[in-house]
Design a protein around this motif. Structure first.
Motif, PDB file in Angstrom:
ATOM      1  N   ARG A  99     -24.133   0.174  26.006  1.00  0.00           N
ATOM      2  CA  ARG A  99     -23.272   0.945  26.913  1.00  0.00           C
ATOM      3  C   ARG A  99     -24.140   1.504  28.040  1.00  0.00           C
ATOM      4  O   ARG A  99     -25.351   1.704  27.871  1.00  0.00           O
ATOM      5  N   VAL A 100     -23.500   1.825  29.166  1.00  0.00           N
ATOM      6  CA  VAL A 100     -24.266   2.365  30.292  1.00  0.00           C
ATOM      7  C   VAL A 100     -24.920   3.693  29.913  1.00  0.00           C
ATOM      8  O   VAL A 100     -26.052   3.982  30.318  1.00  0.00           O
ATOM      9  N   SER A 101     -24.249   4.524  29.107  1.00  0.00           N
ATOM     10  CA  SER A 101     -24.837   5.802  28.688  1.00  0.00           C
ATOM     11  C   SER A 101     -26.077   5.573  27.831  1.00  0.00           C
ATOM     12  O   SER A 101     -27.053   6.333  27.905  1.00  0.00           O
ATOM     13  N   GLU A 102     -26.052   4.507  27.036  1.00  0.00           N
ATOM     14  CA  GLU A 102     -27.198   4.187  26.191  1.00  0.00           C
ATOM     15  C   GLU A 102     -28.376   3.685  27.031  1.00  0.00           C
ATOM     16  O   GLU A 102     -29.536   3.968  26.723  1.00  0.00           O
ATOM     17  N   VAL A 103     -28.067   2.963  28.097  1.00  0.00           N
ATOM     18  CA  VAL A 103     -29.114   2.503  29.015  1.00  0.00           C
ATOM     19  C   VAL A 103     -29.750   3.699  29.723  1.00  0.00           C
ATOM     20  O   VAL A 103     -30.974   3.806  29.817  1.00  0.00           O
ATOM     21  N   VAL A 104     -28.909   4.619  30.204  1.00  0.00           N
ATOM     22  CA  VAL A 104     -29.399   5.807  30.915  1.00  0.00           C
ATOM     23  C   VAL A 104     -30.317   6.637  30.021  1.00  0.00           C
ATOM     24  O   VAL A 104     -31.364   7.121  30.455  1.00  0.00           O
ATOM     25  N   ASN A 105     -29.956   6.806  28.766  1.00  0.00           N
ATOM     26  CA  ASN A 105     -30.701   7.677  27.857  1.00  0.00           C
ATOM     27  C   ASN A 105     -31.919   6.999  27.212  1.00  0.00           C
ATOM     28  O   ASN A 105     -32.684   7.657  26.498  1.00  0.00           O
ATOM     29  N   LEU A 106     -32.093   5.720  27.478  1.00  0.00           N
ATOM     30  CA  LEU A 106     -33.204   4.981  26.885  1.00  0.00           C
ATOM     31  C   LEU A 106     -34.538   5.489  27.432  1.00  0.00           C
ATOM     32  O   LEU A 106     -34.687   5.698  28.640  1.00  0.00           O
ATOM     33  N   ASN A 107     -35.505   5.697  26.544  1.00  0.00           N
ATOM     34  CA  ASN A 107     -36.860   6.099  26.930  1.00  0.00           C
ATOM     35  C   ASN A 107     -37.827   4.933  26.739  1.00  0.00           C
ATOM     36  O   ASN A 107     -37.558   4.016  25.948  1.00  0.00           O
ATOM     37  N   VAL A 108     -38.949   4.996  27.442  1.00  0.00           N
ATOM     38  CA  VAL A 108     -39.953   3.928  27.327  1.00  0.00           C
ATOM     39  C   VAL A 108     -40.396   3.749  25.881  1.00  0.00           C
ATOM     40  O   VAL A 108     -40.537   2.615  25.393  1.00  0.00           O
ATOM     41  N   ASP A 109     -40.596   4.842  25.182  1.00  0.00           N
ATOM     42  CA  ASP A 109     -41.072   4.772  23.793  1.00  0.00           C
ATOM     43  C   ASP A 109     -40.029   4.195  22.840  1.00  0.00           C
ATOM     44  O   ASP A 109     -40.347   3.883  21.692  1.00  0.00           O
ATOM     45  N   ASP A 110     -38.781   4.064  23.314  1.00  0.00           N
ATOM     46  CA  ASP A 110     -37.712   3.507  22.476  1.00  0.00           C
ATOM     47  C   ASP A 110     -37.725   1.981  22.447  1.00  0.00           C
ATOM     48  O   ASP A 110     -36.997   1.377  21.655  1.00  0.00           O
ATOM     49  N   VAL A 111     -38.518   1.366  23.323  1.00  0.00           N
ATOM     50  CA  VAL A 111     -38.465  -0.088  23.501  1.00  0.00           C
ATOM     51  C   VAL A 111     -39.705  -0.764  22.913  1.00  0.00           C
ATOM     52  O   VAL A 111     -40.837  -0.446  23.279  1.00  0.00           O
ATOM     53  N   ASP A 112     -39.464  -1.681  21.996  1.00  0.00           N
ATOM     54  CA  ASP A 112     -40.523  -2.495  21.395  1.00  0.00           C
ATOM     55  C   ASP A 112     -40.323  -3.929  21.888  1.00  0.00           C
ATOM     56  O   ASP A 112     -39.532  -4.690  21.319  1.00  0.00           O
ATOM     57  N   VAL A 113     -41.015  -4.274  22.979  1.00  0.00           N
ATOM     58  CA  VAL A 113     -40.792  -5.575  23.624  1.00  0.00           C
ATOM     59  C   VAL A 113     -41.152  -6.731  22.695  1.00  0.00           C
ATOM     60  O   VAL A 113     -40.409  -7.709  22.590  1.00  0.00           O
TER      61      VAL A 113
END
Length: 360
Positions: A205-219
């Motif tokens: 969701r767009v709200s989930e994209v907005v609230n995403l932090n760098v540390d939340d992403v494991d590429v």
């Protein structure tokens, strides 16, 4: 906690002293289960109803806090019909059928709580008579109907990749003559393509994209930790996978996130904007992302495309390869009833795919 949730919680606390005590009690009862945003919507719906009661002379209260349980207990069915007519026929701010249904549902929830759950010091219900129990609220959004409205308005098959590719290259060619627009495009294309690719390959969701932090992403593991809609445990983030196609787009953007957007180390947001004249980048807003997708969609030849339709595009594509339960989990739906939309959409998609195969 997300920025939006902090704002909603603050606004909720500001409104609480200005509603009747029994509504405050209901809101407190619902706090563990509902988000501050949903509770705010409840309060706004009650404010609308109470204002109408005062305007119609159905209470002697001069403000909302003076309303009594007896005011609600002595309402007649024709009063509720009158309120429904007011919502649908008033000359300023006429409500849609969906909004009217939501407002009446909010009232039903309040009246149910007061008559069936809350009790006084003698263990009797706070509300002795529940007029809203007689009100039938028709379900307006059936999955099949929603699917019909989405028909032809989402990306299908190769279009998912083509749209991301257009953000990288095609859009720049289309606006190259406009120097200001072209400069902005060159600054933001990797970020914008990354956002579109992420939604089209995960269904966020767009709200989930907005609230995403760098540390939340494991590429490397194609994994994100997402604050899901409706989850009131602010310490818990749901693991959500994204597809291989988004991996390079995310890595490319992350390599330039700090230098290009002058992002300070204290800023944890995944997606950054650098407003004109500002010295530091900051978290992108929901509105900025929505407008960004619409901008590209119009030039791409899909003017009806929105951020949420990107999510629908992913979901339809994903459902073709997975069952309804996996799709429900990936999208973060509360029930499979919502996910049924994609069963109806893929019926059409499958039939068209067969027709294309026969024609080729």
């Amino acid at each position: 906690m997300s920025i939006q949730k902090i704002s909603d919680r603050r606004n909720l606390e500001l409104k609480m002293p200005h509603i009747p005590w029994f509504v405050q009690q209901f809101i407190d009862f619902k706090r563990p289960d509902l988000s501050p945003s949903t509770l705010l919507e409840y309060i706004r719906d009650y404010e609308s109803f109470f204002g109408w009661l005062r305007g119609e002379g159905l209470t002697v209260a001069t403000n909302n806090t003076e309303l009594t349980l007896l005011d609600l207990e002595t309402l007649h069915m024709d009063n509720i019909v009158g309120y429904r007519l007011y919502l649908t026929t008033r000359t300023v701010g006429t409500n849609t059928r969906v909004t009217v249904s939501r407002k009446l549902s909010a009232l039903r929830s309040l009246f149910h709580y007061l008559s069936q759950i809350a009790e006084d010091e003698n263990f009797y219900p706070l509300l002795k008579r529940n007029i809203m129990a007689k009100v039938e609220i028709k379900r307006l959004h059936k999955p099949k109907d929603t699917a019909a409205k989405l028909k032809g308005k989402i990306l299908e098959d190769e279009e998912l990749l083509e749209f991301v590719g257009y953000i990288y290259e095609g859009y720049g060619r289309d606006i190259e003559a406009n120097k200001q627009a072209y400069y902005s495009f060159l600054l933001n294309r990797e970020r914008d393509a990354c956002i579109a690719s992420l939604i089209l390959n995960s269904g966020l969701r767009v709200s989930e994209v907005v609230n995403l932090n760098v540390d939340d992403v494991d590429v490397n593991n194609k994994l994100m930790y997402v604050t899901r809609k409706g989850n009131n445990d602010e310490t818990f983030k749901t693991p959500v996978y994204f597809r291989e196609q988004a991996k390079d787009d995310i890595a490319l953007y992350l390599n330039l996130r700090q230098s290009r957007y002058k992002t300070p180390k204290r800023e944890k947001a995944m997606f950054i904007a650098l407003p004109n004249g500002q010295q530091e980048g900051k978290r992108m807003t929901k509105r900025a992302i929505q407008e960004m997708i619409i901008k590209y969609a119009k030039r791409f030849g899909k003017p009806y495309l929105t951020v949420h339709k990107l999510r629908h595009s992913f979901a339809t594509d994903y459902y073709l390869q997975n069952d309804i339960y996996k799709t429900k989990e990936q999208l973060g739906h509360a029930s499979t009833e919502t996910t049924e939309i994609y069963a109806h959409l893929t019926d059409k998609t499958m039939s068209e795919a067969i027709e294309r195969r026969l024609e080729s």
